[in-house]
Design an enzyme around this catalytic site. Sequence first.
Site, PDB file in Angstrom:
ATOM      1  CG  ASN A 125     -12.148 -20.761 -33.220  1.00 35.98           C
ATOM      2  OD1 ASN A 125     -12.335 -21.694 -34.055  1.00 35.98           O
ATOM      3  ND2 ASN A 125     -11.057 -19.674 -33.591  1.00 35.98           N
ATOM      4  CG  ASP A 136      -8.343 -12.469 -32.644  1.00 33.52           C
ATOM      5  OD1 ASP A 136      -8.056 -12.493 -33.926  1.00 33.52           O
ATOM      6  OD2 ASP A 136      -9.667 -12.534 -32.254  1.00 33.52           O
TER       7      ASP A 136
END
Length: 401
Positions: free
Chosen positions: A208, A277
């Site tokens: 990210n 995640d």
Amino acid sequence: MLKGRTIVLGVTGGIAVYKAADIVSRLKKLNANVEVIMTEAATEFVAPLTFQTLSNNVVHRSMFNEITNYDVEHISLAQKADLILIAPATANTIGKIANGIADNLLTTVVMATTAKVIIAPAMNTKMYQNPIVQANMEKLKELGYEFIKPAVGKLACGDYGEGKMAEPADIVDYVISSFVEKDLIGKKIIVTAGPTIEPLDPVRYMTNHSSGKMGYSIAKEAVDRGAEVVLISGPTSLEPPKGVEFLRVKTTEDMLKAVGRYFDSCHVLIKSAAPVDYRPENVSSTKIKKKKGTDEIIIKYIKNPDIAAYFGKMKKNQIMVGFAAETENLFQYAEEKLKEKNFDFIVANDVSKEGAGFNVDTNIISIIDKNGEITNYPIMDKTRVARIILDKVKYLLEDKG
Ligand code: PMT
């Protein structure tokens, strides 16, 4: 940041004098009042006018100037100083101070002050390593003088080695941290920062936009305030702050393991990292090739461990601070995370707002307490955000007794 502080900068004779001009400029940008004292040798390298112009103050050079006011100059400078910084400091000046010699304005001001004195040596490697210079520095350290270690590099004389004056940015950082109240001494704080990455094959990975800036700012502020800091970081391009114990990790599982090594012995865990995640179920050991005859690739992702939730269940007396990076329903989602992960408070940031969240120097945060109380803050530097978070941590630590 240094508003209302007077810093007396002693400049002694060495080629690094030109770098001292940068120090003055940086201190002025932080609103410090800078009074420069130059030794005679220093004026051979750079004209006093440079320092006068940058500091907006007359440069002090001699004990025996024509009297323009009724202050005794060396006493008034010694009293005015909130801090004395000597940069660059030659072996000669260090030797004089260590041996109680006060034969020029700078050494006399140092002799007469009760302010903290910070010395940034700059000299040839052989001189720096000379046992006499080393003994002088040891003696001064024992007396409470602080030293900013010179760097290793190519020196002006052509030699390579230790003796190059520390960089102006690092020297100014040191000065700033000297004014920070050491209110977290004895506290062990783990900070997680940056992204994690999850490999798909040897050349590709999922990640990210986290740069680590938020977490590194917290780690720096905590170390400046006297805490023992363990910074666990995913891949970033940032230099870890000086004084932290630094662990570099890649995946979310690595980060979980790294936190696990320290969690039992820590007082505080601050989860500013953005761990990925989900990870690809299968990691190919060779580069995945384009397949002829199909326009798509289907990758199955499986859930990564939730580090915060895991330690939230295990925590005993630790304070846990979480972050929530959201693009909608900020308060609702942040409150859910606060409860699910058993945080003591959560820092919510709407990462879709300009000036907030990923890869910028500022953030716009709201802090949500366990009892649901919300405090909103305007846009501010991540350094200030770090200060606010640690003020709150300190308050909670005091509450625990
Ligand atoms: O690094 P910068 O570029 O400065 O950007 C700062 C930041 C946006 C990364 C930071 O301000 C921030 O919001 N960090 C948390 C990012 C995140 O993962 O948020 P989340 O809402 O997905 O997770 C909630 C909390 O659980 C976070 O404290 C996170 O660290 C933690 N978490 C999340 C996933 C996971 N697998 N394990 C976790 O521990």
